[in-house]
Design an enzyme around this catalytic site. Sequence first.
Site, PDB file in Angstrom:
ATOM      1  N   LYS A  52     -11.709   2.146   2.786  1.00 58.27           N
ATOM      2  CA  LYS A  52     -11.235   1.878   4.062  1.00 58.27           C
ATOM      3  C   LYS A  52     -11.777   2.773   5.639  1.00 58.27           C
ATOM      4  CE  LYS A  52      -7.532  -0.927   2.112  1.00 58.27           C
ATOM      5  NZ  LYS A  52      -6.166  -1.156   1.690  1.00 58.27           N
ATOM      6  N   GLN A  96      -0.837   1.996   1.901  1.00 57.60           N
ATOM      7  CA  GLN A  96      -1.620   1.542   0.485  1.00 57.60           C
ATOM      8  C   GLN A  96      -0.582   1.508  -0.597  1.00 57.60           C
ATOM      9  OE1 GLN A  96      -4.887   0.797   0.115  1.00 57.60           O
ATOM     10  NE2 GLN A  96      -4.718   0.265  -1.754  1.00 57.60           N
ATOM     11  N   ASP A 119      -2.185  -5.322   7.467  1.00 64.06           N
ATOM     12  CA  ASP A 119      -2.239  -5.868   6.230  1.00 64.06           C
ATOM     13  C   ASP A 119      -1.599  -7.282   6.014  1.00 64.06           C
ATOM     14  OD1 ASP A 119      -3.337  -4.489   4.035  1.00 64.06           O
ATOM     15  OD2 ASP A 119      -1.634  -3.027   4.069  1.00 64.06           O
TER      16      ASP A 119
HETATM   17  N1  GUN Z   1      -3.394  -2.501  -2.845  1.00 62.66           N
HETATM   18  C1  GUN Z   1      -4.102  -3.520  -3.248  1.00 62.66           C
HETATM   19  N2  GUN Z   1      -4.557  -4.119  -2.280  1.00 62.66           N
HETATM   20  C2  GUN Z   1      -3.877  -3.766  -1.150  1.00 62.66           C
HETATM   21  C3  GUN Z   1      -4.113  -4.245   0.374  1.00 62.66           C
HETATM   22  O1  GUN Z   1      -4.884  -5.189   0.572  1.00 62.66           O
HETATM   23  N3  GUN Z   1      -3.417  -3.664   1.196  1.00 62.66           N
HETATM   24  C4  GUN Z   1      -2.795  -2.459   0.758  1.00 62.66           C
HETATM   25  N4  GUN Z   1      -2.075  -1.739   1.830  1.00 62.66           N
HETATM   26  N5  GUN Z   1      -2.641  -2.038  -0.572  1.00 62.66           N
HETATM   27  C5  GUN Z   1      -3.239  -2.826  -1.349  1.00 62.66           C
END
Ligand code: GUN
Length: 281
Positions: A52, A96, A119
């Site tokens: 990311k 996350q 998100d």
């Molecule tokens: N863990 C697995 N997929 C995601 C996601 O799209 N966003 C976040 N914040 N955590 C995740």
Amino acid sequence: MATIIDGKKISQDIKDELKVQVADYKAQGIEVTLAVILVGEDPASCVYVRNKKKACEYVGIRSLSFELPADTTEEQLLSLIDELNQRADVNGILVQLPLPKHLDENKVIQAIDPRKDVDGFHPQSVGALSIGLPGFVSCTPAGIIQLLKRSHIAMEGKHCVVVGRSNIVGKPMALLMLRENATVTVTHSKTVDLPAVTSKADILIVAVGKKQFITADYVKEGAVVIDVGMHRDADNHLCGDVDYEDVFPKCQAITPVPGGVGPMTIAMLMHNCVASVELQK
Ligand code: GUN
């Protein structure tokens, strides 16, 4: 002969489009900024967060990294989120997941200002999606809509079957397909005779989290198959929820793993970060 839907190429196109928009904002004195919070050292989460941050760098988005120890208290985490909610120079906040067990994920997600919820996990974002109001949309299902649109695969009137009902993928996926005027069926672990349902699908979206679970018996001749899964096979190669070799000859189009849905999730996160600037104006 099935078309392979190239998520790597489509995500690259999206990131290149966003790069231009981010540069435009920069010229106006706006620096698009994403705050990324990682609690603990879950190896998969560390890889996701690194990717990311790399995408942010490519697109020109400033990323602020908050890497907290696994024993961070809920109070400490909520206090950091509160501080980031207040900061005018932060557009997006991403925590996350999964969080360590002692932290309440729902409470943490609900602490994020919905205007910064890139998100799309906040109940306000989910509610907005369900009644057709503007708001952030969860990145993986939003990415799948882009994969289909940019591959010129029509959704209107088609029977779309979603396998899996998670809050992050299955449920928002169903809402997005409805918004595109598809006829939507959501299936899950308790569905009776799953192959009978999935083999009716014009568009089959698989997010079950089970390695190579969907074989040719589950798929209609000429279907479009979208694979959200990510696993390692016996040879340690990446594979999905779909048995690709088995299903491929039956499809009109299919996403590979890797290089299908995966890169789209990050591209849509970048999209949401850029969109957050307008939402906050
Ligand atoms: N863990 C697995 N997929 C995601 C996601 O799209 N966003 C976040 N914040 N955590 C995740």
